[in-house]
Motif scaffolding. Structure first.
Motif, PDB file in Angstrom:
ATOM      1  N   GLY A 105      51.911  40.291  41.203  1.00  0.00           N
ATOM      2  CA  GLY A 105      51.734  38.862  40.971  1.00  0.00           C
ATOM      3  C   GLY A 105      50.658  38.497  39.975  1.00  0.00           C
ATOM      4  N   ILE A 106      49.574  37.889  40.467  1.00  0.00           N
ATOM      5  CA  ILE A 106      48.510  37.369  39.610  1.00  0.00           C
ATOM      6  C   ILE A 106      47.864  38.474  38.778  1.00  0.00           C
ATOM      7  CG2 ILE A 106      46.318  36.133  39.579  1.00  0.00           C
ATOM      8  CD1 ILE A 106      48.580  34.345  40.333  1.00  0.00           C
ATOM      9  N   ARG A 107      47.915  39.718  39.260  1.00  0.00           N
ATOM     10  CA  ARG A 107      47.350  40.805  38.461  1.00  0.00           C
ATOM     11  C   ARG A 107      48.094  40.949  37.132  1.00  0.00           C
ATOM     12  NH1 ARG A 107      48.111  46.806  40.333  1.00  0.00           N
ATOM     13  NH2 ARG A 107      48.370  47.717  38.280  1.00  0.00           N
ATOM     14  N   THR A 108      49.412  40.723  37.137  1.00  0.00           N
ATOM     15  CA  THR A 108      50.190  40.759  35.899  1.00  0.00           C
ATOM     16  C   THR A 108      49.682  39.695  34.931  1.00  0.00           C
ATOM     17  OG1 THR A 108      52.118  41.442  37.195  1.00  0.00           O
ATOM     18  CG2 THR A 108      52.527  40.701  34.947  1.00  0.00           C
ATOM     19  N   LEU A 109      49.385  38.517  35.470  1.00  0.00           N
ATOM     20  CA  LEU A 109      48.825  37.435  34.666  1.00  0.00           C
ATOM     21  C   LEU A 109      47.457  37.833  34.110  1.00  0.00           C
ATOM     22  CD1 LEU A 109      48.581  34.369  33.826  1.00  0.00           C
ATOM     23  CD2 LEU A 109      47.586  34.008  36.086  1.00  0.00           C
ATOM     24  N   PHE A 110      46.624  38.410  34.955  1.00  0.00           N
ATOM     25  CA  PHE A 110      45.280  38.811  34.543  1.00  0.00           C
ATOM     26  C   PHE A 110      45.342  39.868  33.442  1.00  0.00           C
ATOM     27  CE2 PHE A 110      40.918  40.477  35.450  1.00  0.00           C
ATOM     28  CZ  PHE A 110      40.251  39.264  35.327  1.00  0.00           C
ATOM     29  N   ASP A 111      46.321  40.777  33.532  1.00  0.00           N
ATOM     30  CA  ASP A 111      46.490  41.801  32.500  1.00  0.00           C
ATOM     31  C   ASP A 111      46.816  41.171  31.147  1.00  0.00           C
ATOM     32  OD1 ASP A 111      45.973  43.826  34.276  1.00  0.00           O
ATOM     33  OD2 ASP A 111      48.080  44.324  34.651  1.00  0.00           O
ATOM     34  N   ILE A 112      47.577  40.076  31.163  1.00  0.00           N
ATOM     35  CA  ILE A 112      47.898  39.363  29.913  1.00  0.00           C
ATOM     36  C   ILE A 112      46.615  38.828  29.269  1.00  0.00           C
ATOM     37  CG2 ILE A 112      49.041  37.320  28.961  1.00  0.00           C
ATOM     38  CD1 ILE A 112      51.217  37.700  31.079  1.00  0.00           C
ATOM     39  N   LEU A 113      45.730  38.264  30.098  1.00  0.00           N
ATOM     40  CA  LEU A 113      44.467  37.735  29.581  1.00  0.00           C
ATOM     41  C   LEU A 113      43.584  38.854  29.030  1.00  0.00           C
ATOM     42  CD1 LEU A 113      43.520  35.142  32.365  1.00  0.00           C
ATOM     43  CD2 LEU A 113      45.014  34.846  30.381  1.00  0.00           C
ATOM     44  N   ILE A 114      43.580  39.998  29.710  1.00  0.00           N
ATOM     45  CA  ILE A 114      42.770  41.139  29.260  1.00  0.00           C
ATOM     46  C   ILE A 114      43.276  41.652  27.916  1.00  0.00           C
ATOM     47  CG2 ILE A 114      42.163  43.540  29.752  1.00  0.00           C
ATOM     48  CD1 ILE A 114      42.277  42.785  32.749  1.00  0.00           C
ATOM     49  N   LEU A 164      33.705  35.215  38.188  1.00  0.00           N
ATOM     50  CA  LEU A 164      34.135  36.465  37.572  1.00  0.00           C
ATOM     51  C   LEU A 164      34.106  37.626  38.561  1.00  0.00           C
ATOM     52  CD1 LEU A 164      32.561  36.295  33.990  1.00  0.00           C
ATOM     53  CD2 LEU A 164      34.987  36.315  34.597  1.00  0.00           C
ATOM     54  N   CYS A 165      33.108  37.635  39.444  1.00  0.00           N
ATOM     55  CA  CYS A 165      33.089  38.670  40.488  1.00  0.00           C
ATOM     56  C   CYS A 165      34.356  38.589  41.341  1.00  0.00           C
ATOM     57  CB  CYS A 165      31.854  38.502  41.377  1.00  0.00           C
ATOM     58  SG  CYS A 165      30.304  39.069  40.662  1.00  0.00           S
ATOM     59  N   LYS A 166      34.738  37.375  41.704  1.00  0.00           N
ATOM     60  CA  LYS A 166      35.900  37.170  42.562  1.00  0.00           C
ATOM     61  C   LYS A 166      37.203  37.554  41.868  1.00  0.00           C
ATOM     62  CE  LYS A 166      34.377  35.221  46.465  1.00  0.00           C
ATOM     63  NZ  LYS A 166      34.771  35.631  47.819  1.00  0.00           N
ATOM     64  N   VAL A 167      37.429  37.032  40.672  1.00  0.00           N
ATOM     65  CA  VAL A 167      38.719  37.257  40.017  1.00  0.00           C
ATOM     66  C   VAL A 167      38.885  38.717  39.601  1.00  0.00           C
ATOM     67  CG1 VAL A 167      38.953  34.863  39.255  1.00  0.00           C
ATOM     68  CG2 VAL A 167      37.879  36.525  37.734  1.00  0.00           C
ATOM     69  N   VAL A 168      37.807  39.368  39.174  1.00  0.00           N
ATOM     70  CA  VAL A 168      37.901  40.793  38.822  1.00  0.00           C
ATOM     71  C   VAL A 168      38.234  41.615  40.059  1.00  0.00           C
ATOM     72  CG1 VAL A 168      36.556  42.806  38.094  1.00  0.00           C
ATOM     73  CG2 VAL A 168      36.433  40.692  36.779  1.00  0.00           C
ATOM     74  N   SER A 169      37.590  41.286  41.185  1.00  0.00           N
ATOM     75  CA  SER A 169      37.841  42.022  42.425  1.00  0.00           C
ATOM     76  C   SER A 169      39.278  41.841  42.912  1.00  0.00           C
ATOM     77  CB  SER A 169      36.869  41.566  43.511  1.00  0.00           C
ATOM     78  OG  SER A 169      37.182  42.149  44.756  1.00  0.00           O
ATOM     79  N   GLN A 170      39.794  40.621  42.877  1.00  0.00           N
ATOM     80  CA  GLN A 170      41.132  40.361  43.406  1.00  0.00           C
ATOM     81  C   GLN A 170      42.246  40.792  42.461  1.00  0.00           C
ATOM     82  OE1 GLN A 170      40.088  36.272  45.746  1.00  0.00           O
ATOM     83  NE2 GLN A 170      42.219  36.585  45.281  1.00  0.00           N
ATOM     84  N   PHE A 171      42.037  40.590  41.170  1.00  0.00           N
ATOM     85  CA  PHE A 171      43.145  40.730  40.235  1.00  0.00           C
ATOM     86  C   PHE A 171      43.024  41.913  39.287  1.00  0.00           C
ATOM     87  CE2 PHE A 171      42.616  35.921  40.677  1.00  0.00           C
ATOM     88  CZ  PHE A 171      43.348  35.905  41.862  1.00  0.00           C
ATOM     89  N   HIS A 172      41.976  42.731  39.455  1.00  0.00           N
ATOM     90  CA  HIS A 172      41.882  43.923  38.603  1.00  0.00           C
ATOM     91  C   HIS A 172      41.544  45.174  39.416  1.00  0.00           C
ATOM     92  CE1 HIS A 172      41.546  46.208  34.957  1.00  0.00           C
ATOM     93  NE2 HIS A 172      40.322  46.606  35.284  1.00  0.00           N
ATOM     94  N   CYS A 173      40.335  45.264  39.940  1.00  0.00           N
ATOM     95  CA  CYS A 173      39.967  46.441  40.738  1.00  0.00           C
ATOM     96  C   CYS A 173      38.789  46.094  41.631  1.00  0.00           C
ATOM     97  CB  CYS A 173      39.617  47.629  39.836  1.00  0.00           C
ATOM     98  SG  CYS A 173      38.107  47.407  38.870  1.00  0.00           S
ATOM     99  N   ASP A 174      38.538  46.926  42.644  1.00  0.00           N
ATOM    100  CA  ASP A 174      37.397  46.711  43.527  1.00  0.00           C
ATOM    101  C   ASP A 174      36.096  46.743  42.726  1.00  0.00           C
ATOM    102  OD1 ASP A 174      39.185  46.587  45.562  1.00  0.00           O
ATOM    103  OD2 ASP A 174      38.492  48.372  46.623  1.00  0.00           O
ATOM    104  N   LEU A 175      35.122  45.975  43.174  1.00  0.00           N
ATOM    105  CA  LEU A 175      33.855  45.899  42.452  1.00  0.00           C
ATOM    106  C   LEU A 175      33.039  47.182  42.616  1.00  0.00           C
ATOM    107  CD1 LEU A 175      32.646  42.270  43.295  1.00  0.00           C
ATOM    108  CD2 LEU A 175      34.036  43.050  41.365  1.00  0.00           C
TER     109      LEU A 175
END
Length: 571
Positions: free
Chosen positions: A272-281, A296-307
């Motif tokens: 889901g949202i991780r696909t969207l986040f990958d587009i932004l990256i 940024l701490c929250k969105v990176v943790s949820q949509f990319h990888c654990d902190l």
């Protein structure tokens, strides 16, 4: 544009189009809560980060706003395309298996945060019924490993006699030793020599265990029974052969590999949202936030990888994902413009109030260039969506344009060149990018994403620490310091004890090195120290100056000592 699971594919395609032509993107997020907030100032940015990281999954993002902004040369105007995504933390289930769920999500709601969102029109029914799921890289890897391990575990019979298990364990050990040898020796695929030959047990149960093991052990190994063996014998002669050209499929059977392919499809939907986040990256555009450290701490943790554990690693991670991050709150401090600062201070922390106040202050100038909303993005032309993540992302973009246009006094085409440029070639961007404000931290007011160094150098360089003791000094000092700071180019943070009549006042230069008239403000710290010393004399409080470096080290030693005592104490 509002996006839920009902129009997810369409929304994702629209984001791709918007990002491809954008000069920069802004983001904002809404959460189920902000977690525990200590009333005591943290010693370092690492301590603040530790607090966020400790409950990062407890209060997740439930609405994500993205606004793509680009300059249309033909129309000579900025165009904005804001998106508002409802997000739902979902547990991951795999149908028809004996080990559901593969990932269980639990989270908390903060009553005041939920009331605030509800008052501003947040649709919780839409979130639970139509929210888009997410799955970060770390969670997906854990699910795959967990699923593969459990698939293999299902092969072993639940009720197996000790002697049969001992036979199977011994057989597995021999085969794995042989496999290790042949893979290391580089045996060719067309070799006719039987590499491994053995005689099975006479027990039908043990033979069945052997066959099941061979069928699932390694797709690079084939096995056949000796056709010339005595057919009347209960034991069988088995030959194994190594086939390096067949590749490796994690040691799964054909049916198990099919189940793993089905899992791939399920995980693809859950990303889901991780696909969207990958587009932004992948876009590598400037990312604009407002007071965005927590976001940024929250969105990176949820949509990319654990902190990661350290803020140093986190800064490296974020800088790698987004090489240019612009925080509008930090920008206001760096620009050090009286009009901008007063507008933001009077409006408080509300984005809508800040933008509206700044618009009024700059209404007489020609530099207040605002982005235009068209077609399906026209929902935010009125102010009925305040505190919706998509609208707040749009406001963040407006705030950036207002401040930069006012500071540079450039017309739209030249302004677009400034904001669309790269950091390496853009002197203006490099002065304030990758700096995030940090609140409730004693030794720093901001962190620098572009360096691995500890974020205290700009604080210790020229900073002052005052130790004040006396009756009611902390309460009175907090009131006075707030008034003094609003008129000074320096920044002040305080820490105090609830049980002792004392406080520490730490003063640093948090704004730019020159004032709005271009004059040096190096005297700002000394002027503020002088005012505080005079205040202490008036109230008959003792005031002592401490070395910032020594003070910082003493606090660190105290925290480490306290942590050791808690760790060593009996439970």
């Amino acid at each position: 544009m509002e996006v839920t699971v009902d129009n997810w594919k369409l929304g994702l395609e629209e984001v791709k189009k918007a990002v491809q032509g954008a000069g920069f993107i802004s983001i904002d997020a809404e959460f189920t809560g902000l977690g525990s907030r200590s009333t005591v100032l943290a010693n370092t940015a690492q301590c603040v980060y530790d607090g966020i990281r400790s409950d990062v999954n407890n209060y997740p993002v439930i609405q994500l706003g993205i606004c793509a902004v680009h300059f249309d040369e033909r129309l000579n105007e900025w165009l904005a395309k804001p998106f508002n995504f409802y997000v739902l933390p979902k547990s991951v289930h795999f149908p028809e298996t004996a080990f559901n769920p593969l990932l269980e999500r639990t989270f908390s709601f903060d009553a005041s945060s939920i009331r605030f969102l509800q008052q501003h029109g947040f649709d919780f029914g839409k979130m639970f019924n139509s929210g888009v799921s997410y799955l970060n890289i770390t969670d997906e890897a854990i699910i795959r490993e967990k699923y593969t391990t459990k698939l293999k575990a299902l092969r072993i019979p639940k009720h197996i006699k000790p002697e049969d298990k001992a036979y199977l364990d011994d057989f597995q050990k021999n085969v794995e030793e042989w496999m290790s040898g042949v893979k290391g020796s580089g045996t060719s695929a067309d070799s006719e020599k039987p590499v491994f030959e053995f005689e099975t047990s006479k027990s039908s149960v043990q033979r069945k265990l052997v066959y099941e093991f061979l069928e699932s052990h390694d797709p690079q190994v084939s096995f056949v029974q000796d056709p010339f063996a005595d057919s009347s014998s209960q034991s069988k002669i088995i030959r194994l052969k190594y086939h390096p050209d067949k590749g490796d499929s994690l040691g799964l059977t054909v049916s198990e590999r099919k189940l793993l392919e089905e899992l791939d499809c399920i995980l693809s939907d859950f990303r889901g949202i991780r696909t969207l986040f990958d587009i932004l990256i992948e876009a590598k555009l400037s990312l604009v936030v407002h007071n965005g450290f927590y976001d940024l701490c929250k969105v990176v943790s949820q949509f990319h990888c654990d902190l990661p554990e350290s803020i140093k690693e986190w800064k490296t991670l974020v800088h790698g994902l987004f090489p240019c991050v612009i925080d509008t709150k930090r920008l206001a401090r760096v620009l050090n413009d009286r009009v901008v600062q007063e507008s933001l201070d009077k409006a408080g922390t509300g984005l809508a109030d800040s933008v509206e106040s700044l618009k009024k202050r700059l209404s007489a100038t020609k530099t207040a260039s605002m982005p235009v909303l068209r077609d399906e993005f026209g929902k935010y032309n009125d102010e009925s969506s305040i505190h919706e993540a998509g609208y707040d992302a749009f406001l963040t973009a407006q705030l950036l344009l207002l401040m930069v246009a006012h500071d540079t006094n450039l017309p739209n085409p030249e302004l677009a060149a400034v904001l669309h440029g790269s950091l390496k070639s853009n002197r203006f961007l490099s002065t304030f990018s990758n700096q995030l404000p940090v609140t409730r931290c004693l030794t720093t007011s901001w962190i620098d994403l572009s360096t691995e160094a500890e974020d205290i150098s700009h604080f210790l360089n020229g900073g002052k620490v005052l130790h004040v003791t006396g009756d009611s000094c902390a309460n009175n000092m907090r009131k006075v310091v707030s008034r003094l700071t609003s008129k000074s180019e320096a920044s002040v943070r305080m820490t105090w004890s609830s049980s002792e009549p004392e406080c520490h006042v730490f003063i640093s230069r948090a704004k730019s090195s020159v004032d709005s008239n271009g004059n040096s403000n190096a005297h700002a710290i000394d002027d503020l120290v002088k005012s505080i010393v005079e205040l202490c004399a008036t109230h008959q409080w003792a005031c002592k100056s401490l070395d910032p470096t020594d003070f910082h080290q003493n606090r660190q030693d105290h925290l480490h000592s306290k942590k050791r005592r808690l760790t060593d104490s009996p439970t």
